[in-house]
Design an enzyme around this catalytic site. Structure first.
Site, mmCIF file in Angstrom:
data_model
loop_
_atom_site.group_PDB
_atom_site.id
_atom_site.type_symbol
_atom_site.label_atom_id
_atom_site.label_comp_id
_atom_site.label_asym_id
_atom_site.label_seq_id
_atom_site.Cartn_x
_atom_site.Cartn_y
_atom_site.Cartn_z
ATOM 1 N N ASN A 17 38.672 46.244 1.311
ATOM 2 C CA ASN A 17 38.812 47.116 0.123
ATOM 3 C C ASN A 17 40.206 46.560 -0.520
ATOM 4 O O ASN A 17 41.204 46.739 -0.044
ATOM 5 C CB ASN A 17 38.899 48.420 0.449
ATOM 6 C CG ASN A 17 39.246 49.253 -1.101
ATOM 7 O OD1 ASN A 17 39.349 48.646 -2.263
ATOM 8 N ND2 ASN A 17 39.943 50.579 -0.872
ATOM 9 N N LYS A 19 41.579 46.820 -3.349
ATOM 10 C CA LYS A 19 42.237 47.942 -4.336
ATOM 11 C C LYS A 19 42.530 47.077 -5.363
ATOM 12 O O LYS A 19 41.913 46.159 -5.817
ATOM 13 C CB LYS A 19 43.420 48.496 -3.534
ATOM 14 C CG LYS A 19 42.832 49.107 -2.020
ATOM 15 C CD LYS A 19 44.069 49.949 -1.608
ATOM 16 C CE LYS A 19 43.405 50.585 -0.318
ATOM 17 N NZ LYS A 19 44.590 51.725 0.206
ATOM 18 N N HIS A 109 36.723 57.485 -2.409
ATOM 19 C CA HIS A 109 37.681 56.964 -1.831
ATOM 20 C C HIS A 109 39.029 58.108 -2.060
ATOM 21 O O HIS A 109 39.145 58.853 -3.255
ATOM 22 C CB HIS A 109 38.434 55.762 -2.367
ATOM 23 C CG HIS A 109 39.269 55.022 -1.605
ATOM 24 N ND1 HIS A 109 40.704 55.462 -1.641
ATOM 25 C CD2 HIS A 109 39.258 54.084 -0.556
ATOM 26 C CE1 HIS A 109 41.232 54.591 -0.781
ATOM 27 N NE2 HIS A 109 40.363 53.994 -0.128
ATOM 28 N N GLU A 111 41.981 57.799 -2.873
ATOM 29 C CA GLU A 111 43.007 57.534 -3.987
ATOM 30 C C GLU A 111 42.145 57.975 -5.418
ATOM 31 O O GLU A 111 42.775 58.196 -6.168
ATOM 32 C CB GLU A 111 43.342 55.873 -3.941
ATOM 33 C CG GLU A 111 44.046 55.751 -2.368
ATOM 34 C CD GLU A 111 44.078 54.109 -2.220
ATOM 35 O OE1 GLU A 111 44.948 53.936 -1.431
ATOM 36 O OE2 GLU A 111 43.651 53.456 -3.006
ATOM 37 N N GLU A 181 38.219 58.201 6.509
ATOM 38 C CA GLU A 181 39.700 57.665 6.206
ATOM 39 C C GLU A 181 40.230 58.774 6.309
ATOM 40 O O GLU A 181 40.603 59.526 5.310
ATOM 41 C CB GLU A 181 39.555 56.947 4.794
ATOM 42 C CG GLU A 181 38.958 57.663 3.829
ATOM 43 C CD GLU A 181 39.366 57.066 2.503
ATOM 44 O OE1 GLU A 181 39.685 56.087 2.413
ATOM 45 O OE2 GLU A 181 39.074 57.751 1.450
ATOM 46 N N GLY A 187 47.706 53.674 4.480
ATOM 47 C CA GLY A 187 49.014 52.615 3.890
ATOM 48 C C GLY A 187 50.336 53.086 4.738
ATOM 49 O O GLY A 187 51.272 52.767 4.286
ATOM 50 N N SER A 227 44.839 52.079 7.835
ATOM 51 C CA SER A 227 45.993 51.142 8.339
ATOM 52 C C SER A 227 45.255 50.418 9.585
ATOM 53 O O SER A 227 45.901 50.205 10.689
ATOM 54 C CB SER A 227 46.970 51.966 8.735
ATOM 55 O OG SER A 227 47.638 52.400 7.794
#
Length: 268
Positions: A17, A19, A109, A111, A181, A187, A227
């Protein structure tokens, strides 16, 4: 010697991904270098499927390269609209993505949930939109740090799965992929260990059996995302119910991403 299937008989999947990174010129460079690196490492792409998920503006360039050079890579999108067409400024229809040759699309996701306020009802609508246009939805689920620390992390994640698949059967979501996730690991450099990843993957597969039936549950690939690095991926994908990884920042470096894929490929 790498096997072509995971312990559950499913083909391993490593998805990158990107992003909101890389323009379409940079996308071409990354995909070319990734393909070269995988060839140099003699990675059998029949044994492990590799997919890239670039920004919308890069997809046409990736399509041209993958299809023109007949690269053994898959690709998809990071999001799609719940709507097929109409007055929805700024949104992208699954129909458009499919015409660009996309195979996968991320849905839900963390985010998108956090920064764009996407709730479970919208996530479910996007899953249905993906399926309408023959895209395999990669449904992302995961818990925050507070849920992990309080011990209700499994219940929180299963509730997300229940809401996303409410009222749906196995025939309604062909090709479904799950991506666990843990939000606290995205991150941050923190990674759930094999035990944590395995606990959640096993719980998700068990709930899938309840929701969709045993055959669909056994066919569904479950990825770990959070990560993921070359140093940690092997022990994660060695877990029986984990079938691959959803990789973020580490997928932006073609050599590093190829090393990660190679490490996952070597796991029997």
């Amino acid at each position: 010697m790498a096997t072509t299937k995971t312990a559950g008989g499913r083909r391993r999947l490593i998805a990158g991904n990107w992003k909101m990174n890389l323009d379409h010129f940079e996308a071409l460079t990354l995909v070319q270098k990734l393909d070269w690196a995988l060839r140099d490492a003699k990675v059998d792409l029949d044994a492990v499927e590799v997919a890239v998920l670039p920004p919308f503006t890069d997809i046409r360039s990736v399509q041209t390269l993958v299809q023109g050079d007949k690269l053994a890579l898959s690709y998809g999108a990071q999001d799609l609209s719940a709507h097929d067409s109409g007055a929805y400024t700024g949104e992208v229809s699954g129909q458009f993505l499919r015409r660009l040759g996309c195979e996968y699309v991320l849905v839900g996701h963390s985010e998108r949930r956090e920064h764009h306020g996407e709730d479970d009802a919208l996530v479910r609508s996007k899953i249905l939109a993906a399926v309408r246009h023959e895209l395999a939805p990669v449904l992302c689920v995961g818990e925050g740090l507070e849920s992990r620390q309080s011990g209700d992390h499994v219940a929180v994640v299963l509730a997300q799965l229940d809401a996303a698949l409410e009222g749906l059967g196995a025939d309604d979501v062909p090709g479904l992929v799950l991506a666990y996730e843990p939000v606290w690991a995205i991150g941050t450099g923190e990674t759930a260990g094999p035990e944590e990843a395995g606990e959640m993957a096993t719980a998700l597969r068990g709930r899938l059996e309840t929701l969709l039936g045993a055959p669909a549950a056994q066919a569904t690939r479950i990825l770990y995302g959070g990560s993921v690095k070359a140093e940690s991926v092997a022990e994660i994908v060695a877990v029986p119910d984990v079938d691959g990884a959803l990789v973020g920042g580490a997928s932006l470096d073609p050599a590093g991403f190829a090393s990660l894929i190679t490490a996952a490929h070597r796991v029997d």
